[in-house]
Write a protein that holds these residues in place. Structure first.
Motif, mmCIF file in Angstrom:
data_model
loop_
_atom_site.group_PDB
_atom_site.id
_atom_site.type_symbol
_atom_site.label_atom_id
_atom_site.label_comp_id
_atom_site.label_asym_id
_atom_site.label_seq_id
_atom_site.Cartn_x
_atom_site.Cartn_y
_atom_site.Cartn_z
ATOM 1 N N SER A 15 17.249 2.536 -4.143
ATOM 2 C CA SER A 15 15.958 1.977 -4.585
ATOM 3 C C SER A 15 15.595 2.470 -5.980
ATOM 4 N N PHE A 16 15.949 3.723 -6.286
ATOM 5 C CA PHE A 16 15.701 4.257 -7.629
ATOM 6 C C PHE A 16 16.519 3.489 -8.664
ATOM 7 N N ILE A 17 17.782 3.239 -8.356
ATOM 8 C CA ILE A 17 18.653 2.506 -9.273
ATOM 9 C C ILE A 17 18.158 1.073 -9.470
ATOM 10 N N GLN A 18 17.718 0.429 -8.391
ATOM 11 C CA GLN A 18 17.214 -0.943 -8.524
ATOM 12 C C GLN A 18 15.918 -0.971 -9.330
ATOM 13 N N SER A 55 9.800 -6.875 -3.784
ATOM 14 C CA SER A 55 8.397 -7.310 -3.788
ATOM 15 C C SER A 55 7.543 -6.339 -4.599
ATOM 16 N N GLY A 56 7.857 -5.041 -4.488
ATOM 17 C CA GLY A 56 7.121 -4.045 -5.269
ATOM 18 C C GLY A 56 7.363 -4.197 -6.753
ATOM 19 N N VAL A 204 9.163 3.474 3.433
ATOM 20 C CA VAL A 204 8.501 4.609 2.775
ATOM 21 C C VAL A 204 9.398 5.177 1.678
ATOM 22 N N ILE A 205 10.685 5.306 1.995
ATOM 23 C CA ILE A 205 11.640 5.877 1.044
ATOM 24 C C ILE A 205 11.785 4.989 -0.192
ATOM 25 N N VAL A 206 11.898 3.671 0.014
ATOM 26 C CA VAL A 206 12.117 2.791 -1.139
ATOM 27 C C VAL A 206 10.880 2.710 -2.031
ATOM 28 N N THR A 211 9.311 3.318 -7.332
ATOM 29 C CA THR A 211 8.230 3.746 -8.231
ATOM 30 C C THR A 211 8.775 4.637 -9.343
ATOM 31 N N LEU A 212 9.632 5.584 -8.979
ATOM 32 C CA LEU A 212 10.258 6.453 -9.980
ATOM 33 C C LEU A 212 11.182 5.650 -10.891
#
Length: 246
Positions: A15-18, A55-56, A204-206, A211-212
């Motif tokens: 998720s951080f990489i995306q 979506s975020g 929750v993790i993603v 965000t980061l």
């Protein structure tokens, strides 16, 4: 316990990489999650979480959606996803297809490195036939192997010079196609307890990871994002070849 920690960590990393590059969640997660869960379970978890984290990202860049570009590629990609749904149920995975996909991806990256024609006026990127072909092929590969993202990344990198337009339209494509696949598998009764367990924990993790990642995305130039995307695609292609030959 350790299995769950490893899966959640790789979900965070993906998720951080995306968030920082616009894609990469499926490429990072599929290889690890599929070690602990079935390929189908892993694929569905990755597709669902990709839709959620996309979506975020889209919420932040929704003003940069260009609907006239989204419609043809998502319609053709939906056809590809429908074909992939049948393929997964009746044929499973085909290693030879993965090798072909890897070679195609590497060829595209080499071409783009040599020809930095990444503008909205590009004749190639504006060609509707190419849009339909990319959509159909990317939709099929994404539905069958959860790694169709690179084709869409290459298309949108060619289509837009503005990194915000690139990521907004890319994320919307991911959301629409992944929801299509998830609903199809839900109707078919393929969603297991493991799927719901890791999807709930993963949301929750993603959120933390994306965000980061978005903070990094805001600091990077379009060219750097292109280079990061090309590097991720090349590594993923090499990994596909190696894993298919083992």
């Amino acid at each position: 316990m350790w299995e769950q920690i490893v899966i959640l960590f790789i979900i965070f990393l993906g998720s951080f990489i995306q968030g920082s590059s616009g894609f990469g969640f499926g490429l990072v997660c599929m290889g690890v999650i599929s070690i602990f869960l079935s390929v189908e379970e892993s694929m569905l978890i990755v597709l669902a979480l990709t839709a959620f984290l996309s979506s975020g990202i889209l919420l932040k860049y929704r003003r940069y959606i260009i609907w006239k570009d989204i419609v043809p590629i998502t319609i053709s990609a939906s056809i590809g996803r429908a074909l992939a749904f049948v393929f997964v149920i009746y044929f499973g995975e085909t290693e030879f297809i993965k090798i072909i996909l890897a070679l195609v991806l590497i060829s595209m990256v080499v071409y783009l490195y040599k020809n930095r024609q990444l503008s909205e006026t590009s004749n190639t990127s504006n060609n509707y036939i190419i849009s339909l072909c990319v959509g159909c092929i990317g939709g099929f590969i994404g539905g069958a192997f959860a790694i169709g993202g690179p084709l869409f990344v290459i298309y949108f990198l060619m289509r837009y010079e503005d990194k915000r337009s690139y990521t907004a339209n890319l994320q919307l494509t991911f959301i629409l196609l992944n929801l299509f696949t998830i609903v199809a598998h839900w109707i078919n009764g393929d969603l297991t307890d493991s799927f719901y367990h890791y999807f709930i924990l993963g949301t929750v993790i993603v959120l933390i990871g994306v965000t980061l990642g978005l903070k990094i995305f805001d600091l990077l130039s379009t060219k750097i994002i292109q280079n990061i995307a090309f590097t991720i695609i090349t590594l993923a292609a090499i990994n596909l070849i190696v894993m298919s030959l083992l």
